[in-house]
Design a protein around this motif. Structure first.
Motif, PDB file in Angstrom:
ATOM      1  N   ASP A  19       0.825  -1.218   0.000  1.00 23.27           N
ATOM      2  CA  ASP A  19       0.000   0.000   0.000  1.00 23.27           C
ATOM      3  C   ASP A  19       0.855   1.263   0.000  1.00 23.27           C
ATOM      4  O   ASP A  19       0.556   2.224  -0.712  1.00 23.27           O
ATOM      5  CB  ASP A  19      -0.918   0.032   1.225  1.00 23.27           C
TER       6      ASP A  19
ATOM      7  N   SER B 280       2.308   1.679  -3.408  1.00 21.29           N
ATOM      8  CA  SER B 280       1.306   1.765  -4.476  1.00 21.29           C
ATOM      9  C   SER B 280       0.375   2.951  -4.314  1.00 21.29           C
ATOM     10  O   SER B 280      -0.489   3.179  -5.160  1.00 21.29           O
ATOM     11  CB  SER B 280       0.470   0.491  -4.516  1.00 21.29           C
ATOM     12  N   ASN B 281       0.474   3.647  -3.193  1.00 19.10           N
ATOM     13  CA  ASN B 281      -0.405   4.774  -2.893  1.00 19.10           C
ATOM     14  C   ASN B 281      -1.877   4.339  -2.876  1.00 19.10           C
ATOM     15  O   ASN B 281      -2.749   4.987  -3.454  1.00 19.10           O
ATOM     16  CB  ASN B 281      -0.178   5.935  -3.871  1.00 19.10           C
ATOM     17  N   THR B 282      -2.122   3.211  -2.239  1.00 16.48           N
ATOM     18  CA  THR B 282      -3.484   2.693  -2.076  1.00 16.48           C
ATOM     19  C   THR B 282      -3.718   2.506  -0.576  1.00 16.48           C
ATOM     20  O   THR B 282      -3.513   1.424  -0.055  1.00 16.48           O
ATOM     21  CB  THR B 282      -3.648   1.343  -2.804  1.00 16.48           C
TER      22      THR B 282
ATOM     23  N   MET C 119      -5.954  -0.579   1.185  1.00 10.95           N
ATOM     24  CA  MET C 119      -6.689  -1.556   0.371  1.00 10.95           C
ATOM     25  C   MET C 119      -5.987  -2.911   0.345  1.00 10.95           C
ATOM     26  O   MET C 119      -6.627  -3.953   0.549  1.00 10.95           O
ATOM     27  CB  MET C 119      -6.903  -1.032  -1.049  1.00 10.95           C
ATOM     28  N   HIS C 120      -4.691  -2.927   0.073  1.00 14.24           N
ATOM     29  CA  HIS C 120      -3.956  -4.195   0.043  1.00 14.24           C
ATOM     30  C   HIS C 120      -3.855  -4.788   1.439  1.00 14.24           C
ATOM     31  O   HIS C 120      -3.932  -6.014   1.598  1.00 14.24           O
ATOM     32  CB  HIS C 120      -2.561  -3.995  -0.562  1.00 14.24           C
TER      33      HIS C 120
ATOM     34  N   GLU D 118     -11.842  -1.477  -3.876  1.00 11.08           N
ATOM     35  CA  GLU D 118     -11.322  -0.392  -4.708  1.00 11.08           C
ATOM     36  C   GLU D 118     -12.459   0.361  -5.402  1.00 11.08           C
ATOM     37  O   GLU D 118     -12.486   1.585  -5.418  1.00 11.08           O
ATOM     38  CB  GLU D 118     -10.360  -0.956  -5.757  1.00 11.08           C
TER      39      GLU D 118
END
Length: 172
Positions: free
Chosen positions: A65, A68-70, A73-74, A133
């Motif tokens: 994350d 990945s700039n998420t 979520m991961h 997502e």
């Protein structure tokens, strides 16, 4: 598990680097995103306690994350997969139970067993990840297509990684 600790630290770093540096840059038509880093959780020893499994799932997901700039979520999808893992292992347990000191890989339990085991975990991870997502059911069918196509490529990469590790153990 302590004797395998250096191996699992290497696996964590290796799979995370492959994910962050190579696989995060692969997107075919926006539908196929391979996630090999989950192989780290899939191949942890059977004796791994549940709390440690969830902690390692969170850690590996959070590292992906961050790169990945998420945000989260991961981490949440990998924790969900780590939560499912004991139930999936129980579902596919052989009659004589799992042999002590073995790990859930193709080398120990065969291709058929490993495929069934990993397909369920990969589908669980990808379904959770892609639906969180989108966070909507308006794009249900395109999200299902992403889950299936990304899962297929991820499982293919997992099988290739297993074949490489199996060949190394047998001296090929």
């Amino acid at each position: 598990m302590i004797s395998y600790l250096p191996r699992y630290i290497f696996n964590f770093v290796f799979f995370t680097l492959i994910q962050v540096l190579v696989l995060n840059n692969i997107q075919l038509s926006g539908y196929v995103n391979p996630y090999l880093y989950i192989l780290f959780i899939i191949t942890l020893p059977f004796e791994t306690p549940g709390w440690l499994l969830l902690l390692l799932g969170f850690s590996s997901g959070m590292v992906v994350d961050i790169f990945s700039n998420t945000p989260g979520m991961h981490a949440s999808a990998t924790v969900f997969m780590a939560f499912l893992r004991p139930y999936v292992l129980r579902l596919f347990a052989p009659r004589e139970e799992y042999q002590p000191g073995t790990i859930p890989t193709m080398g120990y339990y065969g291709v058929s067993w490993f495929l069934r085991y990993s397909i369920i975990l990969v589908l669980g991870h990808h379904t959770f990840l892609f639906f969180i997502e989108v966070f909507s059911l308006t794009h249900f069918f395109s999200t299902v297509l992403r889950v299936i196509s990304s899962s297929a490529l991820t499982i293919l990469l997992i099988l290739v990684a297993q074949l490489f590790s199996q060949g190394k153990k047998q001296g090929r």
